[in-house]
Motif scaffolding. Structure first.
Motif, mmCIF file in Angstrom:
data_model
loop_
_atom_site.group_PDB
_atom_site.id
_atom_site.type_symbol
_atom_site.label_atom_id
_atom_site.label_comp_id
_atom_site.label_asym_id
_atom_site.label_seq_id
_atom_site.Cartn_x
_atom_site.Cartn_y
_atom_site.Cartn_z
ATOM 1 N N UNK A 106 25.526 58.492 23.621
ATOM 2 C CA UNK A 106 24.738 57.603 24.455
ATOM 3 C C UNK A 106 25.511 56.306 24.705
ATOM 4 N N UNK A 107 25.485 55.854 25.931
ATOM 5 C CA UNK A 107 26.195 54.657 26.332
ATOM 6 C C UNK A 107 25.424 53.407 25.894
ATOM 7 N N UNK A 108 26.141 52.420 25.357
ATOM 8 C CA UNK A 108 25.521 51.163 24.936
ATOM 9 C C UNK A 108 25.209 50.317 26.166
ATOM 10 N N UNK A 109 24.010 49.751 26.186
ATOM 11 C CA UNK A 109 23.613 48.900 27.311
ATOM 12 C C UNK A 109 24.282 47.537 27.206
ATOM 13 N N UNK A 110 24.619 46.976 28.354
ATOM 14 C CA UNK A 110 25.161 45.625 28.409
ATOM 15 C C UNK A 110 24.036 44.661 28.040
ATOM 16 N N UNK A 111 24.364 43.707 27.171
ATOM 17 C CA UNK A 111 23.367 42.767 26.660
ATOM 18 C C UNK A 111 23.463 41.437 27.419
ATOM 19 N N UNK A 112 22.357 41.060 28.085
ATOM 20 C CA UNK A 112 22.307 39.850 28.907
ATOM 21 C C UNK A 112 21.332 38.863 28.282
ATOM 22 N N UNK A 115 18.593 49.650 32.714
ATOM 23 C CA UNK A 115 20.029 49.845 32.513
ATOM 24 C C UNK A 115 20.694 48.788 31.638
ATOM 25 N N UNK A 116 19.991 47.684 31.369
ATOM 26 C CA UNK A 116 20.572 46.584 30.602
ATOM 27 C C UNK A 116 19.612 46.162 29.489
ATOM 28 N N UNK A 117 20.182 45.618 28.418
ATOM 29 C CA UNK A 117 19.392 45.034 27.337
ATOM 30 C C UNK A 117 19.279 43.540 27.635
ATOM 31 N N UNK A 118 18.104 43.098 28.090
ATOM 32 C CA UNK A 118 17.928 41.727 28.560
ATOM 33 C C UNK A 118 17.028 40.965 27.596
ATOM 34 N N UNK A 119 17.465 39.759 27.220
ATOM 35 C CA UNK A 119 16.671 38.888 26.356
ATOM 36 C C UNK A 119 16.453 37.579 27.086
ATOM 37 N N UNK A 120 15.186 37.183 27.258
ATOM 38 C CA UNK A 120 14.850 35.934 27.937
ATOM 39 C C UNK A 120 14.454 34.904 26.888
ATOM 40 N N UNK A 121 15.143 33.772 26.884
ATOM 41 C CA UNK A 121 14.801 32.657 26.008
ATOM 42 C C UNK A 121 13.994 31.660 26.817
ATOM 43 N N UNK A 122 12.839 31.261 26.292
ATOM 44 C CA UNK A 122 12.006 30.301 27.003
ATOM 45 C C UNK A 122 11.495 29.241 26.042
ATOM 46 N N UNK A 123 11.020 28.151 26.617
ATOM 47 C CA UNK A 123 10.478 27.057 25.817
ATOM 48 C C UNK A 123 9.201 27.473 25.102
ATOM 49 N N UNK A 124 8.564 28.513 25.589
ATOM 50 C CA UNK A 124 7.329 28.985 24.977
ATOM 51 C C UNK A 124 7.559 29.380 23.517
ATOM 52 N N UNK A 125 8.782 29.843 23.222
ATOM 53 C CA UNK A 125 9.103 30.275 21.863
ATOM 54 C C UNK A 125 10.171 29.404 21.205
ATOM 55 N N UNK A 126 10.615 28.360 21.869
ATOM 56 C CA UNK A 126 11.658 27.479 21.355
ATOM 57 C C UNK A 126 11.231 26.040 21.573
ATOM 58 N N UNK A 127 11.580 25.159 20.657
ATOM 59 C CA UNK A 127 11.211 23.750 20.783
ATOM 60 C C UNK A 127 12.011 23.061 21.881
ATOM 61 N N UNK A 128 11.362 22.180 22.591
ATOM 62 C CA UNK A 128 12.042 21.221 23.465
ATOM 63 C C UNK A 128 11.063 20.097 23.764
ATOM 64 N N UNK A 129 11.593 18.949 24.112
ATOM 65 C CA UNK A 129 10.741 17.809 24.470
ATOM 66 C C UNK A 129 10.389 17.955 25.942
ATOM 67 N N UNK A 130 9.092 18.098 26.276
ATOM 68 C CA UNK A 130 8.727 18.283 27.686
ATOM 69 C C UNK A 130 8.978 17.017 28.498
ATOM 70 N N UNK A 131 9.289 17.215 29.777
ATOM 71 C CA UNK A 131 9.565 16.060 30.641
ATOM 72 C C UNK A 131 8.355 15.164 30.818
ATOM 73 N N UNK A 132 7.168 15.646 30.501
ATOM 74 C CA UNK A 132 5.946 14.848 30.635
ATOM 75 C C UNK A 132 5.697 13.962 29.422
ATOM 76 N N UNK A 133 6.607 13.958 28.459
ATOM 77 C CA UNK A 133 6.480 13.117 27.271
ATOM 78 C C UNK A 133 6.312 11.657 27.694
ATOM 79 N N UNK A 134 5.258 11.017 27.213
ATOM 80 C CA UNK A 134 4.913 9.650 27.654
ATOM 81 C C UNK A 134 6.006 8.631 27.305
ATOM 82 N N UNK A 135 6.583 8.734 26.107
ATOM 83 C CA UNK A 135 7.643 7.799 25.743
ATOM 84 C C UNK A 135 8.851 7.968 26.656
#
Length: 127
Positions: A1-7, A35-55
């Motif tokens: 079996x052929x390995x899928x390209x990981x994106x 055909x591809x192994x795709x991983x989506x990274x989003x802020x929903x599962x990762x910390x970040x300071x939102x642009x709406x931060x009052x400070x």
């Protein structure tokens, strides 16, 4: 079996908002997931300071000279959101053994992908 390209896709607001890049990502994944192994990274599962931060908003709007300086260094509120997302997702893309990285979070995503390319040789697409 052929390995899928990981994106690895870096899309901070995927699953949070539904605009251009989020719609593109959804369609991109739906068309290529067989055909591809795709991983989506989003802020929903990762910390970040939102642009709406009052400070952040207060500091950015404090003085036009401060605002111009922050803009020159890509540190406006939206860019700070992208920077913090990139910092927290960086270890995951570095250790994820991706064949290609596709950052969709502006200059900071490209910088983190560029650092991964320097350290591991992983190519990236920046549009």
């Amino acid at each position: 079996m052929k390995t899928k390209i990981k994106i690895g896709l870096l899309v901070p607001r995927y699953g949070i908002s539904d605009r251009g890049v989020e719609t593109f990502t959804r369609e991109f994944v739906s068309h290529l997931k067989a055909d591809f192994d795709i991983r989506v990274f989003s802020r929903k599962k990762t910390f970040s300071i939102p642009e709406t931060n009052k400070f952040l908003q207060w500091f950015y709007n404090l003085n036009p000279r401060i605002r111009n300086t922050l803009n020159k260094f890509f540190l406006d509120p939206m860019s700070v959101e992208m920077l913090t997302f990139s910092v927290f997702v960086f270890p995951k893309i570095l250790l994820g053994n991706f064949d290609i990285i596709f950052p969709q979070n502006g200059v900071w995503g490209a910088m983190s992908a560029r650092l991964v390319r320097f350290l591991k040789g992983t190519p990236f697409i920046y549009r």
